[in-house]
Design a protein around this motif. Structure first.
Motif, mmCIF file in Angstrom:
data_model
loop_
_atom_site.group_PDB
_atom_site.id
_atom_site.type_symbol
_atom_site.label_atom_id
_atom_site.label_comp_id
_atom_site.label_asym_id
_atom_site.label_seq_id
_atom_site.Cartn_x
_atom_site.Cartn_y
_atom_site.Cartn_z
ATOM 1 N N ALA A 38 -1.367 2.794 1.662
ATOM 2 C CA ALA A 38 -0.854 1.641 0.935
ATOM 3 C C ALA A 38 -1.177 1.702 -0.552
ATOM 4 N N HIS A 39 -2.142 2.503 -0.947
ATOM 5 C CA HIS A 39 -2.570 2.541 -2.343
ATOM 6 C C HIS A 39 -1.792 3.621 -3.087
ATOM 7 N N THR A 40 -0.956 3.186 -4.015
ATOM 8 C CA THR A 40 -0.143 4.100 -4.805
ATOM 9 C C THR A 40 -0.274 3.733 -6.276
ATOM 10 N N CYS A 41 -0.526 4.741 -7.103
ATOM 11 C CA CYS A 41 -0.665 4.537 -8.538
ATOM 12 C C CYS A 41 0.581 5.082 -9.240
ATOM 13 N N THR B 37 5.580 4.284 -0.101
ATOM 14 C CA THR B 37 6.069 3.467 1.003
ATOM 15 C C THR B 37 6.746 2.215 0.455
ATOM 16 N N PHE B 38 7.255 1.380 1.363
ATOM 17 C CA PHE B 38 7.944 0.154 0.951
ATOM 18 C C PHE B 38 7.018 -0.778 0.169
ATOM 19 N N LEU B 39 5.697 -0.653 0.397
ATOM 20 C CA LEU B 39 4.771 -1.503 -0.344
ATOM 21 C C LEU B 39 4.777 -1.196 -1.839
ATOM 22 N N ALA B 40 5.119 0.037 -2.199
ATOM 23 C CA ALA B 40 5.112 0.438 -3.605
ATOM 24 C C ALA B 40 6.480 0.309 -4.254
ATOM 25 N N VAL B 41 7.511 -0.063 -3.504
ATOM 26 C CA VAL B 41 8.863 -0.122 -4.055
ATOM 27 C C VAL B 41 8.978 -1.096 -5.225
ATOM 28 N N PRO B 42 8.427 -2.317 -5.164
ATOM 29 C CA PRO B 42 8.547 -3.218 -6.331
ATOM 30 C C PRO B 42 7.948 -2.624 -7.599
ATOM 31 N N HIS C 187 11.782 5.346 4.162
ATOM 32 C CA HIS C 187 13.202 5.197 3.889
ATOM 33 C C HIS C 187 13.460 4.211 2.751
ATOM 34 N N ALA C 188 12.684 3.132 2.698
ATOM 35 C CA ALA C 188 12.884 2.136 1.646
ATOM 36 C C ALA C 188 12.637 2.745 0.268
ATOM 37 N N ALA C 189 11.553 3.510 0.128
ATOM 38 C CA ALA C 189 11.254 4.144 -1.150
ATOM 39 C C ALA C 189 12.311 5.192 -1.492
ATOM 40 N N TYR C 190 12.767 5.921 -0.491
ATOM 41 C CA TYR C 190 13.792 6.936 -0.729
ATOM 42 C C TYR C 190 15.077 6.304 -1.255
#
Length: 841
Positions: free
Chosen positions: A433-436, A455-460, A486-489
């Motif tokens: 879940a942690h993306t920089c 992941t989708f958590l980092a999309v915003p 898939h959401a991030a892609y």
């Protein structure tokens, strides 16, 4: 071609070919059972280590001392015979001490034996359903933490016996009782313990030639024997080993106690025994792999069979009143280092343990208990490995290691492992879940760097950062992660399409360049994600999207989403076709363009923009130029630093690889090697002309001399392959005819034909099956014969005498993508298949 193929050889070859296809051929001659001298000496070394350790572990658990000997014998004979790791030695393990001691304290000895039997049955079931590899999915931090916690528990408990007292039931109780124990210590017990520890520490450190000779005797045996001899000569009054008569030895009984408690005990014993044994087998494979001659003979471990062997050993040990059995690292490493070459050494060590248990009882009863306790305490301390602590710290898993260790120490083995698994899952989810995401501009180029899993958590956050990039700008997006859902892609795909449509350009990069996320402008089912270079995972994954250009023409047909070749080492799906208006060869349906190995044409039309692309070139020239352009674009940036180093330092290959010129043999792919690793000689038929002949070949001889005398290679491999055209030509050759250069060259293969036709020689063969036909038989025989030619070269013979060179034979089956190594000895020419390596070990 009479000069190349004598009539006798051809006729005999035909006879042998017929015999290959006979369905009812006679069985091979019976071979007498022989035990190698190396196995005998190795078994003695392992026995001398196992004897005191087995007694010490039995003492630490509170079990009858004979139980340790029973477990050592069962592990050696049963697990040694049935297990899948021939050189792993099984027996009572220090990692099981805490579990067994707790069982004896709660349920008594006979129920503990019953739990051992049930755990063995559970291991048999697990082996039958072939889940052995699943155990290796447990994080190494959890395994090492479990062993460290067990080691702390053992050391604290045995400290009381070292001081002349009795250990308590838990670590906290032992710590609370330690001050009183220190106040009432027994000098004789302490003296023998200190002597044992001193010998354990100092014996392996004696310098010089004398020390080298002394280290052939195991330190554990020297320590216990020294303390025993000192106590006997000094007449010290202290507790010693007490081995009751075997007639009164307690065997397994029906389990008594609460069902849930017994089930938990079986589960814990099964878990610890299985994980320790499987990890031990992987560790033994690593030791064997470090010895090329041994690795070719022993092969990789069969982990499911190893689980079956351990289960059978636990059943036998439990029924006969022995401790639980597992693979033991100390004894296994000693077995390999002592030169064992087969499972006979493990089984012989079991026979020696049985003999000692029956014939050496008076001698064993002279051993002071304090000496055994000091030995086991030292083993417990060694289980807290500083190397493992540094490793888990480097991989940022120290929290998992610490929690597991403390859980095992204060709660128990099963509770500690479950706690460690929970923390490991939490840490993994946190990392997922942690993306920089960062954005900066350098020399007019905008760089967006994504560190971590996308992941989708980092999309915003990803969308906000990407929309900070001005329209029409050149952008480099670096994906420093191995997972994209898939959401991030889709978010990245939509932004890429919109940005390029407004006149901008985008390069999607990663740790491995060359994998395309999707073609610009493709939507729906066409815009599908690529696999990772390391293998597909759940969701949509990508490790390194390829670069895309905004000004690419839209009328050029591309296959980037279908082509997934990767530069240099990650070579796969090489057959990347580029449709043309008309086939170049005039044959309908024939592929018109195929990329070079490891340099795929990825649908990036920049491949056609190389200097001179507009010139008229033939199909071969166009293919060559496209491949070179793809190399310069995708692979050269990756290898430039390494090649620059090689250019400065010069080549230092470790191997000379002599193989056929067949285009299907990609040596770097088969051997997983890179620039500077192999010195390769290729010719038709992988032939090594003998030296000194008038028709000899100076080219091959010069390469051999240069590789051995100048480059100082450490090994030479002669590699044949299936479907070899040269071998087929040798079999089908007819006497007479013009002596063309090809026929003169193939004359060097005539000794291979004669060798195959000689009924007095054993056949070269593959492990597990007979050669498919005469061509395959000749391919195998040719490798063996060319090794003999190789030994005749002066430089090779000299290096072999000095022990500076090894020779290997190899056979590669192209259709099966399977490599075989020549592993036979004493005239037994056997090519054994090379299994898949376990990289987690």
């Amino acid at each position: 071609m009479s000069a190349c193929v004598p009539t006798r050889a051809t006729d005999s070859t035909v006879d042998r070919t017929k015999r290959i296809h006979q369905p009812h051929s006679p069985p091979p001659p019976h071979r007498r059972f022989r035990i190698a001298g190396a196995d005998v000496s190795a078994s003695i070394a392992v026995f001398l280590i196992a004897l005191p350790l087995s007694l010490g572990i039995a003492l630490a658990t509170g079990a009858p001392l004979q139980a340790g000997l029973v477990a050592a014998a069962a592990g050696g004979l049963v697990a040694g015979l049935l297990g899948g790791c021939p050189l792993q030695v099984s027996g009572p393990a220090a990692g099981l001490t805490v579990v067994t001691a707790d069982l004896i304290h709660r349920y008594g000895w006979r129920t503990t034996c019953a739990v051992t039997v049930l755990a063995g049955l559970a291991q048999l079931a697990l082996g039958c359903v072939r889940v052995a590899r699943t155990a290796l999915a447990v994080s190494p931090a959890i395994v090492h933490g479990m062993l460290a916690g067990i080691g702390v528990t053992i050391a604290v408990a045995q400290l009381h016996i070292v001081l002349g007292g009795t250990p308590q039931s838990s670590v906290l109780a032992n710590l609370r009782a330690l001050p009183a124990q220190l106040a009432g210590l027994h000098p004789a017990d302490v003296a023998m313990s200190v002597l044992t520890l001193a010998l354990l520490l100092l014996w392996p450190r004696v310098p010089g030639r004398l020390g080298h000779l002394m280290r052939k005797i195991p330190a554990a045996l020297v320590a216990v024997a020294g303390a025993t001899l000192t106590a006997s000569l000094a007449g010290l009054s202290l507790a010693k080993v007490d081995l009751p008569s075997w007639s009164s030895h307690a065997l397994a009984g029906l389990p008594e106690g609460p069902v849930l408690g017994v089930a938990a005990a079986v589960l814990t014993t099964t878990l610890v025994c299985s994980v320790q044994s499987l990890l031990g087998a992987v560790a033994v494979d690593k030791l064997v792999a470090g010895q090329p001659g041994l690795s070719a003979r022993v092969g990789r471990s069969d982990l499911n069979r190893e689980l079956l062997g351990q289960g059978a050993a636990n059943i036998v040990s439990g029924v006969l009143g022995g401790l639980p059995v597992a693979g033991v690292a100390v004894r296994s490493s000693a077995n390999v280092q002592a030169g064992a070459v087969s499972r006979n050494s493990t089984m012989l060590h079991g026979v020696l343990v049985v003999a000692a248990a029956l014939l050496m009882v008076p001698v064993l009863e002279l051993i002071p208990l304090a000496s055994l306790a000091a030995l086991v305490m030292a083993v417990g301390i060694q289980m807290v490995s500083l190397h493992h602590i540094r490793t888990v710290t480097r991989h940022r898993e120290v929290l998992v290691y610490a929690v597991t260790t403390l859980g095992v120490v204060f709660l128990g083995v099963l509770e500690g492992v479950l706690l460690g698994v929970t923390v490991a899952v939490a840490v993994a989810l946190n990392r997922l879940a942690h993306t920089c995401i960062t954005h900066d501009e350098k020399e007019g180029v905008h760089h967006v760097h994504v560190r971590g899993q996308l992941t989708f958590l980092a999309v915003p956050r990803l969308s906000r950062t990407l929309h900070l990039v001005p329209q029409g700008a050149h952008v480099v997006v670096e994906l420093d992660g191995s997972f994209m859902d898939h959401a991030a892609y889709e978010s990245l795909q939509d932004w890429q399409n919109a940005h390029t449509a407004r006149g901008g350009s985008a390069e999607l990069m990663g740790r491995r360049t060359g994998v395309r996320v999707a073609e610009p402008g493709r939507t729906g089912s066409e815009a599908r994600p690529a696999d990772t270079a390391a293998g597909a995972t759940s969701g949509t994954t990508t490790e390194a999207p390829a670069r895309t250009t905004a000004d690419a023409p839209t009328d050029e047909p591309t296959t980037s989403t279908a082509c997934r070749c990767h530069p240099w080492t990650p070579w796969r799906n090489h057959q990347c076709d580029h449709p043309r208006s008309a086939p170049s060869s005039g044959h309908p349906g024939e592929p018109t363009d195929r990329s070079a190995p490891g340099t795929a044409a990825r649908g990036d039309t920049g491949a056609d923009t190389h200097p001179g692309a507009g010139k008229e070139t033939g199909p071969g020239g166009h293919q060559l130029a496209r491949g070179i352009s793809a190399f310069q674009r995708n692979t050269a940036p990756l290898v430039r630093g390494e090649l620059a180093r090689l250019a400065r330092e010069g080549q230092r290959p470790s191997q000379l690889f002599l193989t056929c010129a067949d285009s299907r043999l990609v040596t770097s792919m088969i051997t997983s090697s890179g620039p500077g690793d192999l010195f390769v000689v290729r010719n038709v038929g992988n032939l090594v002309p003998p030296p000194g002949e008038e028709s000899g070949d100076d080219s091959v001889a010069a390469a051999i001399e240069y590789a051995v005398d100048v480059l100082r290679v450490r090994s030479i491999t002669v590699c044949g392959h299936s479907g070899c055209g040269a071998m087929q030509a040798l079999l089908n050759s007819e006497p007479g005819g013009a002596r063309t250069p090809l026929k003169r060259w193939l004359g060097h293969g005539v000794p291979s034909l004669e060798r195959m036709a000689d009924d007095g020689r054993p056949w070269a063969r593959l492990a597990g099956r007979a050669p498919a036909d005469a061509v395959e038989q000749l391919c195998l025989t040719n490798v063996v014969q060319q090794l003999e030619h190789l030994r005749a070269h002066e430089s090779v013979a000299r290096a072999l005498r000095e022990g500076a060179l090894e020779l290997h034979g190899m056979y590669f089956h192209v259709g099966e993508a399977q490599a075989y190594l020549l592993s036979g000895e004493d005239g037994d020419e056997l090519f054994d298949g090379v299994g898949v390596a376990d990289m987690s070990a």
